[in-house]
Enzyme design. Structure first.
Site, PDB file in Angstrom:
ATOM      1  N   TYR A 154      35.809  46.579  32.863  1.00  0.00           N
ATOM      2  CA  TYR A 154      34.688  45.898  33.526  1.00  0.00           C
ATOM      3  C   TYR A 154      33.765  46.888  34.238  1.00  0.00           C
ATOM      4  CZ  TYR A 154      37.241  41.529  32.730  1.00  0.00           C
ATOM      5  OH  TYR A 154      37.894  40.469  32.160  1.00  0.00           O
ATOM      6  N   LYS A 205      48.513  47.768  26.435  1.00  0.00           N
ATOM      7  CA  LYS A 205      48.514  47.753  24.969  1.00  0.00           C
ATOM      8  C   LYS A 205      48.645  49.206  24.493  1.00  0.00           C
ATOM      9  CE  LYS A 205      47.256  44.929  22.187  1.00  0.00           C
ATOM     10  NZ  LYS A 205      48.095  44.284  21.153  1.00  0.00           N
ATOM     11  N   ASP A 238      49.735  41.135  24.627  1.00  0.00           N
ATOM     12  CA  ASP A 238      49.742  39.929  23.783  1.00  0.00           C
ATOM     13  C   ASP A 238      51.110  39.249  23.844  1.00  0.00           C
ATOM     14  OD1 ASP A 238      50.618  42.243  22.561  1.00  0.00           O
ATOM     15  OD2 ASP A 238      49.976  41.678  20.549  1.00  0.00           O
ATOM     16  N   ASP A 262      43.048  39.585  34.332  1.00  0.00           N
ATOM     17  CA  ASP A 262      42.113  38.467  34.441  1.00  0.00           C
ATOM     18  C   ASP A 262      42.626  37.294  33.591  1.00  0.00           C
ATOM     19  OD1 ASP A 262      39.886  36.987  34.917  1.00  0.00           O
ATOM     20  OD2 ASP A 262      38.467  38.295  33.875  1.00  0.00           O
ATOM     21  N   ASP A 266      44.988  33.815  34.982  1.00  0.00           N
ATOM     22  CA  ASP A 266      44.480  32.450  34.771  1.00  0.00           C
ATOM     23  C   ASP A 266      45.486  31.618  33.995  1.00  0.00           C
ATOM     24  OD1 ASP A 266      42.181  32.711  36.167  1.00  0.00           O
ATOM     25  OD2 ASP A 266      40.836  32.244  34.500  1.00  0.00           O
TER      26      ASP A 266
END
Ligand code: NAD
Length: 380
Positions: A154, A205, A238, A262, A266
């Site tokens: 970001y 990852k 994942d 993020d 959620d």
């Protein structure tokens, strides 16, 4: 917040400095319920707070012309903790992004270098039916997601949208993490684990990203050097998303970067049901005075659709205050008292509209706050 040293007028040397920023919409409504608890803890358990209240968001725009004043940022820097409500008001949706009420929280996060967001996903037994998952999968859920918030993709450079020689366009963002950025957030996660179930799962990852590979190496090194007493595991992002839905109870503390955090936080929120129940904390750098910058706030926004109706659920704000007591003021017993009281109130069948289910008793913001206080009195 009432009589407890409001606006910092009455100084007490041993009092903890608390900056209260209720903000807009339902912010002031739910913050009033925290004020009751503050008074009670002051009168009954010797909690001494030196409280300053300030305007932020649309409330500050209306009076001062800016979403947050520099003086308020300075106060936040000198406080033991900031208790934040929520900002946002549709009346300001016509102005540029840099003048919107929401700038207040973004500026606070940046100026205080709040780099580690802590989101507990804890399921109260009484709300088990509100979860998107089957009761047998989520019962007893109690996990903490620690998300890095000021680095990663970001904020990484280069970024932007460019036009290529053939006229087509290319969007670019860059995932960047340095050793120190990874270490400081991993340190928060290990420390957190020591206060909970003593297990950390580090998520990246590393199979396809160099930044993920470095993340894993740095967390592993830090663990070896300083936190061997904590159990460390690693998981690809994942797979973590899948495991959170398949068997969320396998986790204690999850630590991850900005982008994955993020999404995963959620996802974890929905395991517990309503937005009105979810607290959070964001921890920052340790200052020269040895204290850590910290801001506590509910996950939800200003909920303009229900503001002023007296029906907002105050529990996320109350539970955010409990986190503040535990992590910034070192008052774990008071935090537990509040959390237990919330749990008992829910078990007794009281519900605000957002968590209402058949057979339960519907109450407003005020009644819910009073019920928590009554329960604290009983438990104490
Ligand atoms: P929201 O969280 O305010 O509301 C989403 C839905 O959940 C609404 O239907 C609302 O009524 C309900 N809800 C939220 N909190 C509740 C509570 N405590 N009790 C009962 N119901 C509750 O999100 P939104 O509608 O997307 O955003 C509204 C405003 O809040 C926007 O201006 C947004 O930018 C702002 N916002 C601010 C923050 C923050 O201050 N940190 C966070 C999120 C959104």
């Amino acid at each position: 917040m009432g009589a407890v040293n409001q606006h910092g007028n009455c100084k007490m040397s041993e009092a903890h400095k608390l900056l209260v920023l209720a903000g807009d919409g339902i912010g002031p409504e739910v913050m009033r319920e925290v004020a009751r608890i503050v008074h009670w803890l002051d009168a009954n358990r010797g909690l001494k707070l030196d409280i300053t209240e300030e305007l932020v968001g649309a409330a500050s725009l209306a009076v001062h012309g800016v979403p947050i004043r520099d003086e308020v940022i300075d106060l936040a820097r000198k406080s033991d903790a900031v208790l934040f409500g929520s900002v946002g008001d549709p009346a300001w949706s016509h102005v540029g992004f840099d003048k919107r009420p929401e700038v207040a929280i973004l500026k606070l996060r940046k100026e205080l270098e709040l780099f580690a967001n802590l989101r507990p996903a804890q399921l109260f037994d009484a709300l088990i039916d509100a979860s998107a998952l089957k009761p047998e999968v989520v019962r007893g859920l109690d996990i903490m997601i620690v998300r890095e918030t000021v680095g990663g993709i970001y904020f990484g450079e280069p970024r932007g949208i460019e036009t290529l020689p053939d006229g087509s366009r290319r969007g670019i963002n860059t995932e960047v993490y340095t050793t120190s950025e990874i270490e400081r957030v991993a340190r928060v996660a290990f420390e957190m684990a020591r206060q909970r179930g003593n297990r950390v799962c580090s998520v990246e990852k590393c199979n396809v990203m160099e930044s993920g590979l470095l993340w894993k190496e740095v967390v592993t090194d830090l663990h070896k050097r300083e936190y061997q007493d904590v159990e460390l595991s690693h998981m690809l992002a994942d797979n973590c998303a899948m495991q959170l839905v398949r068997n969320p109870n396998q986790f204690d503390v999850i630590v991850t970067g900005n982008l994955f955090g993020d999404i995963l936080s959620d996802l974890a929120s929905m395991l517990t049901g309503s937005l009105g129940m979810l607290p959070s904390a964001t921890l920052g750098i340790v200052r020269e005075d040895g204290k850590r910058n910290a801001l506590y706030e509910p996950i939800h926004g200003s909920a303009p659709d229900i503001a002023g109706k007296g029906i907002a659920n105050p529990l996320a704000q109350i539970l955010s205050f409990a986190m503040l007591l535990r992590y910034s003021l070192n008052r774990a017993e008071d935090a537990e008292l509040i959390e237990k009281a919330v749990s008992n109130v829910l078990a007794s069948g009281l519900r605000t509209a957002d968590i209402m289910s058949p057979g339960m008793a519907r109450v407003g913001t005020d009644m819910m706050g009073q019920a928590v206080l009554r329960e604290m009195e009983k438990l104490a």
